[in-house]
Design a protein around this motif. Sequence first.
Motif, short mmCIF file in Angstrom:
data_model
loop_
_atom_site.label_atom_id
_atom_site.label_comp_id
_atom_site.label_asym_id
_atom_site.label_seq_id
_atom_site.Cartn_x
_atom_site.Cartn_y
_atom_site.Cartn_z
N LYS A 182 0.84 -1.20 0.00
CA LYS A 182 0.00 0.00 0.00
C LYS A 182 0.87 1.25 0.00
O LYS A 182 1.81 1.36 0.79
CB LYS A 182 -0.88 0.05 1.26
CG LYS A 182 -1.67 -1.21 1.53
CD LYS A 182 -2.62 -1.57 0.41
CE LYS A 182 -3.50 -2.75 0.80
NZ LYS A 182 -3.93 -3.53 -0.36
N TRP A 209 -8.75 -0.73 3.26
CA TRP A 209 -7.60 -0.64 4.19
C TRP A 209 -7.33 0.81 4.56
O TRP A 209 -6.95 1.11 5.69
CB TRP A 209 -6.35 -1.24 3.54
CG TRP A 209 -5.76 -0.33 2.48
CD1 TRP A 209 -6.10 -0.30 1.17
CD2 TRP A 209 -4.77 0.68 2.68
NE1 TRP A 209 -5.38 0.70 0.53
CE2 TRP A 209 -4.56 1.30 1.43
CE3 TRP A 209 -4.04 1.12 3.80
CZ2 TRP A 209 -3.66 2.35 1.27
CZ3 TRP A 209 -3.15 2.17 3.62
CH2 TRP A 209 -2.96 2.78 2.36
N HIS A 239 -7.40 -9.21 8.32
CA HIS A 239 -6.08 -8.79 7.82
C HIS A 239 -5.94 -7.27 7.81
O HIS A 239 -4.85 -6.74 7.80
CB HIS A 239 -5.83 -9.36 6.43
CG HIS A 239 -5.48 -10.81 6.44
ND1 HIS A 239 -4.20 -11.26 6.31
CD2 HIS A 239 -6.26 -11.91 6.59
CE1 HIS A 239 -4.18 -12.58 6.38
NE2 HIS A 239 -5.43 -13.00 6.55
N ASN A 240 -7.10 -6.60 7.77
CA ASN A 240 -7.06 -5.12 7.79
C ASN A 240 -6.67 -4.57 9.16
O ASN A 240 -6.35 -3.40 9.28
CB ASN A 240 -8.43 -4.56 7.39
CG ASN A 240 -8.57 -4.49 5.88
OD1 ASN A 240 -7.61 -4.17 5.18
ND2 ASN A 240 -9.75 -4.82 5.38
N TYR A 243 -3.55 -2.55 9.49
CA TYR A 243 -3.58 -1.14 9.10
C TYR A 243 -4.17 -0.29 10.23
O TYR A 243 -3.82 0.87 10.39
CB TYR A 243 -4.39 -0.95 7.81
CG TYR A 243 -3.83 -1.76 6.67
CD1 TYR A 243 -2.54 -1.50 6.20
CD2 TYR A 243 -4.56 -2.80 6.11
CE1 TYR A 243 -2.00 -2.27 5.18
CE2 TYR A 243 -4.02 -3.56 5.08
CZ TYR A 243 -2.75 -3.29 4.62
OH TYR A 243 -2.21 -4.04 3.62
#
Lengths: 187, 166
Positions: A31, A63, B32-33, B36
Amino acid sequence: MIEFLKQPWPWYVAGPLIGLTVPALLLLGNKSFGISSSLRHICAACMPANIPFFQYNWKKEIWNLVFVSGILLGGIIAVNLLPNTGPIQVNPHLTADLARYGITNFSNLVPQDVISWPALFSARGFIMMVGGGFLVGFGTRYAGGCTSGHAIMGLSNLQWPSLVATICFMAGGFVMANLILPFILSL
Amino acid sequence: MRTDVNKATDFDVRLQDAICVNESHLQHKWYHNLKYLITGILFGIVFVKAEIISWFRIQEMFRLQSFHMYGVIGSAVVTGMLSVWLIKKFNLKTIYGEVIEFHPKKFNKGQIYGGLIFGLGWALTGACPGPLFAQIGTGATVVIITLLSAIAGTWVYGLLRERLPH
Protein backbone atom coordinates in the motif's frame (compact mmCIF):
# COMPACT_ATOMS: atom_id res chain seq x y z
CA MET A 1 9.08 5.67 31.00
CA ILE A 2 5.46 6.82 30.87
CA GLU A 3 6.46 10.24 32.23
CA PHE A 4 9.08 10.43 29.49
CA LEU A 5 6.50 9.58 26.81
CA LYS A 6 4.09 12.22 28.14
CA GLN A 7 6.40 15.09 27.21
CA PRO A 8 5.98 16.51 23.70
CA TRP A 9 8.13 14.39 21.39
CA PRO A 10 10.97 16.14 19.52
CA TRP A 11 11.04 16.32 15.72
CA TYR A 12 13.94 13.87 15.39
CA VAL A 13 11.85 11.16 17.05
CA ALA A 14 8.53 11.94 15.36
CA GLY A 15 9.86 12.53 11.82
CA PRO A 16 11.60 9.16 11.39
CA LEU A 17 8.60 7.35 12.94
CA ILE A 18 6.31 9.00 10.39
CA GLY A 19 8.78 8.19 7.62
CA LEU A 20 8.69 4.52 8.68
CA THR A 21 4.98 4.44 7.84
CA VAL A 22 6.06 4.35 4.18
CA PRO A 23 7.91 0.99 4.32
CA ALA A 24 5.46 -0.35 6.92
CA LEU A 25 2.48 0.01 4.57
CA LEU A 26 4.48 -1.25 1.57
CA LEU A 27 5.72 -4.32 3.40
CA LEU A 28 2.40 -5.08 5.08
CA GLY A 29 0.41 -5.13 1.86
CA ASN A 30 1.85 -3.14 -1.04
CA LYS A 31 0.00 0.00 0.00
CA SER A 32 1.22 3.48 -0.90
CA PHE A 33 1.05 5.88 2.03
CA GLY A 34 -1.68 8.45 1.44
CA ILE A 35 -4.43 9.82 3.60
CA SER A 36 -6.50 12.27 1.55
CA SER A 37 -7.72 9.42 -0.70
CA SER A 38 -9.81 8.30 2.27
CA LEU A 39 -12.04 11.33 1.64
CA ARG A 40 -12.55 10.14 -1.93
CA HIS A 41 -13.40 6.63 -0.78
CA ILE A 42 -15.99 8.08 1.62
CA CYS A 43 -17.56 9.96 -1.32
CA ALA A 44 -17.50 6.81 -3.46
CA ALA A 45 -19.07 4.77 -0.68
CA CYS A 46 -21.71 7.23 0.51
CA MET A 47 -22.73 9.50 -2.38
CA PRO A 48 -21.20 8.53 -5.74
CA ALA A 49 -24.14 10.24 -7.53
CA ASN A 50 -23.15 8.89 -10.95
CA ILE A 51 -19.99 11.01 -10.95
CA PRO A 52 -17.34 9.08 -12.95
CA PHE A 53 -14.62 10.06 -10.46
CA PHE A 54 -16.46 8.12 -7.77
CA GLN A 55 -17.36 5.08 -9.89
CA TYR A 56 -14.87 2.51 -8.71
CA ASN A 57 -14.75 -0.38 -6.34
CA TRP A 58 -14.00 1.52 -3.13
CA LYS A 59 -14.12 -1.73 -1.16
CA LYS A 60 -10.68 -2.54 -2.58
CA GLU A 61 -9.37 0.49 -0.72
CA ILE A 62 -11.04 -0.27 2.58
CA TRP A 63 -7.60 -0.64 4.19
CA ASN A 64 -7.26 3.14 3.80
CA LEU A 65 -10.45 3.76 5.77
CA VAL A 66 -9.27 1.32 8.45
CA PHE A 67 -5.94 3.18 8.57
CA VAL A 68 -7.58 6.60 9.13
CA SER A 69 -9.88 5.09 11.76
CA GLY A 70 -6.67 4.01 13.48
CA ILE A 71 -5.39 7.60 13.36
CA LEU A 72 -8.57 8.73 15.13
CA LEU A 73 -8.18 6.00 17.76
CA GLY A 74 -4.52 6.97 18.15
CA GLY A 75 -5.67 10.49 18.99
CA ILE A 76 -8.00 9.16 21.68
CA ILE A 77 -5.25 6.95 23.15
CA ALA A 78 -2.62 9.70 23.11
CA VAL A 79 -4.70 12.27 25.01
CA ASN A 80 -6.04 9.80 27.54
CA LEU A 81 -3.02 7.62 28.28
CA LEU A 82 -0.17 10.02 27.52
CA PRO A 83 -1.54 13.50 28.26
CA ASN A 84 0.73 16.54 28.09
CA THR A 85 1.56 18.02 31.46
CA GLY A 86 1.26 21.70 30.56
CA PRO A 87 -0.05 24.10 27.92
CA ILE A 88 1.49 24.08 24.44
CA GLN A 89 4.77 25.98 24.23
CA VAL A 90 4.81 28.20 21.18
CA ASN A 91 7.10 30.90 19.87
CA PRO A 92 6.56 34.07 21.99
CA HIS A 93 6.17 36.15 18.81
CA LEU A 94 3.23 33.96 17.80
CA THR A 95 1.74 34.16 21.31
CA ALA A 96 1.92 37.96 21.24
CA ASP A 97 0.54 38.15 17.72
CA LEU A 98 -2.39 35.82 18.40
CA ALA A 99 -3.24 37.68 21.62
CA ARG A 100 -4.09 40.73 19.49
CA TYR A 101 -6.89 38.65 17.97
CA GLY A 102 -8.11 37.37 21.31
CA ILE A 103 -6.49 33.94 20.96
CA THR A 104 -5.09 33.32 24.42
CA ASN A 105 -6.08 29.74 25.20
CA PHE A 106 -3.13 27.41 24.57
CA SER A 107 -4.42 24.48 26.62
CA ASN A 108 -5.43 22.39 23.58
CA LEU A 109 -3.76 21.48 20.31
CA VAL A 110 -6.51 23.38 18.51
CA PRO A 111 -7.20 26.97 19.60
CA GLN A 112 -10.45 26.94 21.60
CA ASP A 113 -10.97 30.63 20.82
CA VAL A 114 -11.46 30.03 17.10
CA ILE A 115 -11.97 26.27 16.63
CA SER A 116 -14.79 25.10 18.91
CA TRP A 117 -18.58 24.63 18.73
CA PRO A 118 -19.38 28.19 19.95
CA ALA A 119 -16.80 29.63 17.52
CA LEU A 120 -18.45 27.77 14.62
CA PHE A 121 -21.21 30.39 14.73
CA SER A 122 -18.79 33.31 14.45
CA ALA A 123 -17.69 34.61 11.04
CA ARG A 124 -14.01 33.76 11.51
CA GLY A 125 -14.70 30.35 13.04
CA PHE A 126 -17.06 29.45 10.20
CA ILE A 127 -14.53 30.52 7.56
CA MET A 128 -11.70 28.63 9.25
CA MET A 129 -13.56 25.37 9.84
CA VAL A 130 -16.10 25.11 7.02
CA GLY A 131 -14.19 27.19 4.45
CA GLY A 132 -10.80 25.76 5.39
CA GLY A 133 -12.08 22.20 5.39
CA PHE A 134 -13.59 22.64 1.94
CA LEU A 135 -10.29 23.97 0.57
CA VAL A 136 -8.42 21.04 2.11
CA GLY A 137 -10.76 18.46 0.55
CA PHE A 138 -10.99 20.17 -2.85
CA GLY A 139 -7.31 21.08 -3.06
CA THR A 140 -5.88 17.72 -2.02
CA ARG A 141 -7.97 15.84 -4.55
CA TYR A 142 -7.22 18.36 -7.30
CA ALA A 143 -3.52 17.96 -6.48
CA GLY A 144 -3.90 14.17 -6.30
CA GLY A 145 -2.56 13.90 -2.78
CA CYS A 146 -1.75 15.70 0.43
CA THR A 147 1.22 16.02 2.74
CA SER A 148 1.39 12.24 3.13
CA GLY A 149 0.82 11.17 -0.47
CA HIS A 150 2.94 13.83 -2.14
CA ALA A 151 5.32 15.35 0.42
CA ILE A 152 6.25 12.08 2.15
CA MET A 153 5.38 9.12 -0.15
CA GLY A 154 5.96 11.00 -3.42
CA LEU A 155 9.26 12.57 -2.39
CA SER A 156 10.42 9.26 -0.87
CA ASN A 157 9.95 7.72 -4.32
CA LEU A 158 11.74 10.71 -5.95
CA GLN A 159 8.71 11.84 -7.94
CA TRP A 160 9.23 15.37 -9.20
CA PRO A 161 5.50 16.13 -9.65
CA SER A 162 5.24 15.55 -5.90
CA LEU A 163 7.96 18.13 -5.33
CA VAL A 164 5.96 20.63 -7.41
CA ALA A 165 2.85 19.83 -5.35
CA THR A 166 4.75 20.15 -2.05
CA ILE A 167 6.16 23.55 -3.04
CA CYS A 168 2.63 24.70 -3.92
CA PHE A 169 1.26 23.42 -0.57
CA MET A 170 3.88 25.51 1.22
CA ALA A 171 3.31 28.56 -1.00
CA GLY A 172 -0.45 28.46 -0.35
CA GLY A 173 0.17 28.11 3.37
CA PHE A 174 2.60 31.03 3.51
CA VAL A 175 0.13 33.27 1.67
CA MET A 176 -2.76 32.30 3.93
CA ALA A 177 -0.91 32.46 7.26
CA ASN A 178 0.88 35.75 6.59
CA LEU A 179 -1.35 37.72 4.23
CA ILE A 180 -4.96 36.51 4.48
CA LEU A 181 -5.39 34.96 7.94
CA PRO A 182 -4.77 38.27 9.80
CA PHE A 183 -7.89 39.70 8.10
CA ILE A 184 -9.96 36.63 8.85
CA LEU A 185 -8.89 36.65 12.51
CA SER A 186 -9.90 40.33 12.75
CA LEU A 187 -13.51 39.52 11.78
CA MET B 1 -23.83 13.25 -18.84
CA ARG B 2 -20.56 11.86 -20.07
CA THR B 3 -20.71 9.41 -22.92
CA ASP B 4 -18.98 6.14 -22.37
CA VAL B 5 -17.07 6.16 -25.65
CA ASN B 6 -13.90 4.88 -24.11
CA LYS B 7 -15.09 2.84 -21.23
CA ALA B 8 -12.70 3.30 -18.35
CA THR B 9 -11.76 0.28 -16.36
CA ASP B 10 -11.89 0.40 -12.60
CA PHE B 11 -8.11 0.70 -12.56
CA ASP B 12 -8.17 3.68 -14.99
CA VAL B 13 -10.68 5.55 -12.87
CA ARG B 14 -8.62 5.11 -9.77
CA LEU B 15 -5.39 5.99 -11.57
CA GLN B 16 -6.77 9.51 -12.10
CA ASP B 17 -5.79 9.82 -8.53
CA ALA B 18 -2.13 9.38 -7.84
CA ILE B 19 -2.74 7.33 -4.75
CA CYS B 20 -5.62 4.95 -5.29
CA VAL B 21 -3.79 2.45 -7.42
CA ASN B 22 -3.17 -0.43 -5.08
CA GLU B 23 -4.00 -3.56 -6.97
CA SER B 24 -3.26 -6.39 -4.66
CA HIS B 25 -4.64 -9.54 -6.25
CA LEU B 26 -4.63 -11.37 -2.98
CA GLN B 27 -7.92 -11.78 -1.21
CA HIS B 28 -7.76 -11.71 2.53
CA LYS B 29 -10.19 -12.16 5.36
CA TRP B 30 -11.41 -8.93 7.00
CA TYR B 31 -9.15 -9.24 10.01
CA HIS B 32 -6.08 -8.79 7.82
CA ASN B 33 -7.06 -5.12 7.79
CA LEU B 34 -6.36 -4.95 11.53
CA LYS B 35 -2.67 -4.42 10.77
CA TYR B 36 -3.58 -1.14 9.10
CA LEU B 37 -5.63 -0.20 12.14
CA ILE B 38 -2.61 -0.75 14.37
CA THR B 39 -0.32 1.20 11.99
CA GLY B 40 -2.89 4.00 12.03
CA ILE B 41 -3.08 4.00 15.83
CA LEU B 42 0.71 4.27 16.19
CA PHE B 43 0.77 6.97 13.54
CA GLY B 44 -2.02 8.90 15.31
CA ILE B 45 -0.17 8.75 18.63
CA VAL B 46 2.96 10.24 17.00
CA PHE B 47 0.79 12.95 15.41
CA VAL B 48 -0.57 13.99 18.79
CA LYS B 49 2.57 13.61 20.91
CA ALA B 50 4.77 15.54 18.48
CA GLU B 51 2.03 18.21 18.22
CA ILE B 52 1.98 17.87 14.44
CA ILE B 53 -1.80 18.18 14.59
CA SER B 54 -1.56 21.47 16.49
CA TRP B 55 -2.94 24.54 14.74
CA PHE B 56 -0.28 26.54 16.60
CA ARG B 57 2.61 24.46 15.20
CA ILE B 58 1.29 24.92 11.65
CA GLN B 59 1.12 28.70 12.18
CA GLU B 60 4.71 28.67 13.49
CA MET B 61 5.81 26.75 10.41
CA PHE B 62 4.21 29.17 7.94
CA ARG B 63 5.57 32.17 9.86
CA LEU B 64 9.08 30.65 10.03
CA GLN B 65 8.94 30.87 13.83
CA SER B 66 9.95 27.30 14.59
CA PHE B 67 12.04 24.54 13.06
CA HIS B 68 9.86 21.79 14.54
CA MET B 69 7.59 21.04 11.56
CA TYR B 70 10.43 21.37 9.05
CA GLY B 71 12.43 18.90 11.12
CA VAL B 72 9.49 16.47 11.27
CA ILE B 73 8.67 16.58 7.54
CA GLY B 74 12.35 16.66 6.51
CA SER B 75 13.40 13.67 8.62
CA ALA B 76 10.23 11.78 7.59
CA VAL B 77 11.12 12.28 3.92
CA VAL B 78 14.74 11.20 4.46
CA THR B 79 13.58 8.07 6.32
CA GLY B 80 11.03 7.34 3.59
CA MET B 81 13.62 7.82 0.82
CA LEU B 82 16.08 5.48 2.51
CA SER B 83 13.35 2.87 3.02
CA VAL B 84 12.15 3.02 -0.59
CA TRP B 85 15.75 2.83 -1.80
CA LEU B 86 16.39 -0.24 0.35
CA ILE B 87 13.15 -1.91 -0.79
CA LYS B 88 14.12 -1.37 -4.43
CA LYS B 89 17.77 -2.35 -3.95
CA PHE B 90 17.02 -5.63 -2.22
CA ASN B 91 13.76 -6.30 -4.11
CA LEU B 92 11.96 -6.75 -0.84
CA LYS B 93 8.59 -8.49 -0.92
CA THR B 94 5.48 -7.91 1.17
CA ILE B 95 4.77 -10.19 4.12
CA TYR B 96 2.60 -12.20 1.70
CA GLY B 97 5.48 -12.57 -0.76
CA GLU B 98 4.10 -10.11 -3.32
CA VAL B 99 6.45 -7.91 -5.32
CA ILE B 100 6.28 -4.31 -4.07
CA GLU B 101 5.07 -1.97 -6.80
CA PHE B 102 5.74 1.72 -7.17
CA HIS B 103 3.59 3.89 -9.36
CA PRO B 104 5.18 6.97 -10.91
CA LYS B 105 3.18 10.17 -10.50
CA LYS B 106 2.38 11.98 -13.74
CA PHE B 107 2.61 15.74 -13.77
CA ASN B 108 -0.55 17.73 -14.37
CA LYS B 109 -1.50 21.33 -13.63
CA GLY B 110 -3.74 20.13 -10.82
CA GLN B 111 -0.66 19.64 -8.69
CA ILE B 112 -0.08 23.40 -8.94
CA TYR B 113 -3.66 24.72 -8.67
CA GLY B 114 -4.81 22.07 -6.24
CA GLY B 115 -1.60 22.35 -4.27
CA LEU B 116 -2.06 26.09 -3.79
CA ILE B 117 -5.73 25.61 -2.80
CA PHE B 118 -4.82 22.91 -0.29
CA GLY B 119 -2.04 25.15 1.11
CA LEU B 120 -4.59 27.90 1.81
CA GLY B 121 -6.83 25.44 3.60
CA TRP B 122 -3.92 23.88 5.52
CA ALA B 123 -3.00 27.21 7.13
CA LEU B 124 -6.66 27.98 7.92
CA THR B 125 -7.58 24.68 9.57
CA GLY B 126 -4.09 23.97 10.88
CA ALA B 127 -4.49 20.44 9.60
CA CYS B 128 -4.02 18.29 6.56
CA PRO B 129 -6.42 15.35 6.14
CA GLY B 130 -4.57 12.98 8.53
CA PRO B 131 -4.46 15.41 11.45
CA LEU B 132 -8.19 16.11 11.02
CA PHE B 133 -8.90 12.53 12.11
CA ALA B 134 -6.42 12.76 14.99
CA GLN B 135 -7.81 16.13 16.15
CA ILE B 136 -11.28 14.60 16.42
CA GLY B 137 -9.73 11.79 18.47
CA THR B 138 -8.22 14.28 20.91
CA GLY B 139 -11.73 15.48 21.74
CA ALA B 140 -12.01 18.48 19.43
CA THR B 141 -15.36 17.18 18.21
CA VAL B 142 -16.11 20.32 16.21
CA VAL B 143 -13.44 19.19 13.74
CA ILE B 144 -16.06 16.68 12.54
CA ILE B 145 -17.57 19.73 10.78
CA THR B 146 -14.20 20.52 9.17
CA LEU B 147 -13.89 16.89 8.06
CA LEU B 148 -17.42 16.85 6.59
CA SER B 149 -16.58 20.06 4.75
CA ALA B 150 -13.40 18.45 3.40
CA ILE B 151 -15.45 15.46 2.19
CA ALA B 152 -17.82 17.94 0.52
CA GLY B 153 -14.81 19.65 -1.10
CA THR B 154 -13.61 16.31 -2.49
CA TRP B 155 -17.11 15.58 -3.79
CA VAL B 156 -17.37 18.97 -5.53
CA TYR B 157 -13.95 18.37 -7.10
CA GLY B 158 -15.23 15.06 -8.46
CA LEU B 159 -18.29 16.83 -9.83
CA LEU B 160 -16.33 19.59 -11.57
CA ARG B 161 -13.29 17.51 -12.50
CA GLU B 162 -13.95 17.36 -16.26
CA ARG B 163 -14.25 21.14 -16.44
CA LEU B 164 -11.13 22.02 -14.44
CA PRO B 165 -7.72 22.60 -16.07
CA HIS B 166 -5.38 19.65 -15.54
